[in-house]
Design a protein around this motif. Structure first.
Motif, PDB file in Angstrom:
ATOM      1  N   ASP A 312       0.815  -1.218   0.000  1.00 21.04           N
ATOM      2  CA  ASP A 312       0.000   0.000   0.000  1.00 21.04           C
ATOM      3  C   ASP A 312       0.846   1.265   0.000  1.00 21.04           C
ATOM      4  O   ASP A 312       0.446   2.304  -0.555  1.00 21.04           O
ATOM      5  N   LYS A 313       1.993   1.205   0.629  1.00 20.22           N
ATOM      6  CA  LYS A 313       2.800   2.422   0.741  1.00 20.22           C
ATOM      7  C   LYS A 313       3.402   2.842  -0.595  1.00 20.22           C
ATOM      8  O   LYS A 313       3.944   3.952  -0.723  1.00 20.22           O
ATOM      9  N   TYR A 314       3.336   1.974  -1.634  1.00 21.79           N
ATOM     10  CA  TYR A 314       3.861   2.344  -2.944  1.00 21.79           C
ATOM     11  C   TYR A 314       2.808   3.041  -3.814  1.00 21.79           C
ATOM     12  O   TYR A 314       3.156   3.593  -4.867  1.00 21.79           O
ATOM     13  N   GLN A 315       1.549   2.997  -3.408  1.00 21.34           N
ATOM     14  CA  GLN A 315       0.489   3.574  -4.238  1.00 21.34           C
ATOM     15  C   GLN A 315       0.662   5.071  -4.438  1.00 21.34           C
ATOM     16  O   GLN A 315       0.385   5.617  -5.512  1.00 21.34           O
ATOM     17  N   LEU A 318       2.923   5.979  -7.429  1.00 17.72           N
ATOM     18  CA  LEU A 318       2.534   5.577  -8.781  1.00 17.72           C
ATOM     19  C   LEU A 318       1.848   6.733  -9.500  1.00 17.72           C
ATOM     20  O   LEU A 318       1.061   7.499  -8.914  1.00 17.72           O
ATOM     21  N   ASP A 320      -0.672   8.072 -12.799  1.00 15.06           N
ATOM     22  CA  ASP A 320      -1.973   7.602 -13.282  1.00 15.06           C
ATOM     23  C   ASP A 320      -1.830   6.506 -14.333  1.00 15.06           C
ATOM     24  O   ASP A 320      -2.735   5.683 -14.510  1.00 15.06           O
ATOM     25  N   ASN A 323       0.643   1.022 -12.681  1.00 19.02           N
ATOM     26  CA  ASN A 323       0.030   0.286 -11.576  1.00 19.02           C
ATOM     27  C   ASN A 323       0.893  -0.927 -11.225  1.00 19.02           C
ATOM     28  O   ASN A 323       1.795  -1.324 -11.985  1.00 19.02           O
ATOM     29  N   GLU A 325       0.856  -5.010 -10.046  1.00 20.07           N
ATOM     30  CA  GLU A 325       0.120  -6.267  -9.938  1.00 20.07           C
ATOM     31  C   GLU A 325       0.952  -7.248  -9.116  1.00 20.07           C
ATOM     32  O   GLU A 325       2.164  -7.371  -9.321  1.00 20.07           O
ATOM     33  N   THR A 360       2.849  -1.517 -16.416  1.00 20.76           N
ATOM     34  CA  THR A 360       2.552  -2.340 -15.245  1.00 20.76           C
ATOM     35  C   THR A 360       3.834  -2.888 -14.634  1.00 20.76           C
ATOM     36  O   THR A 360       4.740  -3.337 -15.354  1.00 20.76           O
TER      37      THR A 360
END
Length: 435
Positions: A312-315, A318, A320, A323, A325, A360
């Motif tokens: 979660d801490k990498y979101q 990122l 737009d 992403n 996977e 990705t």
């Protein structure tokens, strides 16, 4: 001799190559002199005993001459040649010989063997023309037939000259051989003292063992330089990883004093706790690397899930168009502790996010294989520097826990970081070689 050896060569001389050479020359000289003396002494004894045997043969050879002389002259004694005397009556013999009668027939008897005035007596008998048995005593002195004093002096002088020439030649040969063997060692010592950056070198004529030693020294030198560089990079990376959470903690603590709002205070405490937890995990990983504690626990298995990875801490990092996977094998267990795996993935995912603008980033985790692939620009000529000092930590952690790490470009574009458990790699290689 032992006291002289201890005093002169073990205490006063050191253990340098020159000192060893001096000791070797001394020992060789002693051995050469001793062996030469023994050979010379043995040769001299052989000459002495052979001379005595020749005198006996010379004396016996006059037996027939003594018989013929008596038949012609009928005298009681006669001089046969320069040194041999013949006696035909027991009564005219010297008292010393008379006291020793009867002497064995057909044999040579020695009187005062080791004296210069000693003599040899050969006893025999024969029948004259009247059929009467006549005794025959042939006598010769110990020193009558031999080399003179001048002859022995010349022989000894020649022997000494030959002995000294032989010792000098052998010493010269030994010195050349010793210098040929030790000169490469001296060269290596000089190169070590100079502490040059060049590789160690010895002459092509050096023995194979010294050449192999030189190769090992060059390998150790390269390893030392590589380890020194890695240690410097390791310290730089560790400093960076620890400074960031400390700065967050200090900043959040300073902000807490600025506002008394409970929500604001809770947010700052959350930042402090998160930074402290991250710093604790980083410190544990670094200590494991330094202390090698992970080597003892590398066979322990740990369960891996999404909560463990903390993706979660990498979101927030990122864009737009990018992403992440993640695919984790069911009931996946690996021998890396969660903190170590998080440290590894942190470096790889941060690099992937940094060099990938869109597409990705795929994370695949299995029991014996872990992969991180991206659609970025891939590797260039200097991947270690471009992808950050964290790759050093990744390689060290993988080696500690028995994993192979490979970083390569993908045909489709982007980069692939792959980890594979070494036991599985070895088994695969053995299987392929058997076919």
């Amino acid at each position: 001799m032992y006291w002289l050896w201890t005093r002169l060569f073990k205490r006063e001389l050191g253990n340098s190559i020159d000192d060893v050479k001096k000791r070797l020359m001394f020992v060789f000289s002693v051995i050469a002199l001793s062996s030469t003396f023994l050979v010379f002494f043995s040769f001299s004894l052989y000459l002495v005993f052979n001379e005595e045997i020749q005198i006996e043969k010379h004396l016996v050879s006059f037996e027939q001459a003594g018989k013929d002389y008596y038949i012609l002259a009928k005298e009681d004694k006669a001089d046969l040649g320069s040194y041999v005397k013949a006696y035909y009556d027991d009564a005219i013999l010297d008292q010393e010989v008379t006291e020793a009668l009867p002497l064995p027939k057909g044999e040579v008897t020695r009187f005062r063997k080791f004296d210069d005035d000693g003599f040899l007596v050969f006893h025999s008998s024969f029948s004259d023309t009247n059929g009467r048995t006549v005794p025959l005593y042939l006598i010769i002195g110990n020193r009558d037939v031999e080399f003179g004093d001048d002859g022995w002096g010349v022989l000894i002088l020649i022997s000494l000259v030959l002995m000294l020439c032989l010792i000098a030649f052998l010493r010269f040969s030994l010195r050349r051989v010793f210098d040929g063997l030790m000169s490469p060692v001296s060269q290596l010592c000089e190169q070590l003292e100079l502490n040059s950056q060049d590789d160690f070198e010895v002459s092509p004529s050096s023995i194979d063992e010294i050449k192999r030693l030189t190769q090992h020294l060059n390998s150790y030198k390269q390893m030392k330089e590589r380890l020194a560089k890695q240690e410097m990079m390791f310290a730089k990376y560790a400093s960076h990883e620890l400074k960031t959470p400390i700065a967050i903690v200090l900043g959040a603590a300073s902000l807490q004093a600025m506002k008394t709002d409970p929500v604001f205070q809770a947010k700052q405490r959350e930042r402090i706790l998160t930074a402290a937890v991250n710093m604790q995990a980083t410190v544990e990983v670094l200590l494991n690397i330094v202390k090698q504690e992970n080597v003892q626990r590398k066979h322990d298995l740990h369960s891996i899930n999404l909560d463990t990875l903390q993706l979660d801490k990498y979101q927030a990092k990122l864009s737009d168009k990018l992403n992440i996977e993640c695919l984790i094998e069911a009931e996946c267990q690996i021998n890396m502790p969660p903190s170590v795996l998080v440290m590894i993935l942190k470096n790889l995912l941060n690099n992937a996010i940094r060099f990938t603008s869109d597409g990705t980033i795929k994370l695949s985790i299995e029991a014996h294989c872990i992969q991180v692939t991206d659609t970025g620009r891939g590797l260039t000529d200097n991947p270690d520097t471009e992808h950050g000092l964290g790759l050093l930590i990744v390689k060290r952690l993988c080696d500690s826990y028995g994993w192979d790490f490979e970083l390569s470009n993908r045909r489709e574009g982007g980069c692939r970081a792959k980890f594979q458990f070494k036991n599985l790699v070895d088994s695969t290689k053995q299987l392929s070689s058997s076919y």
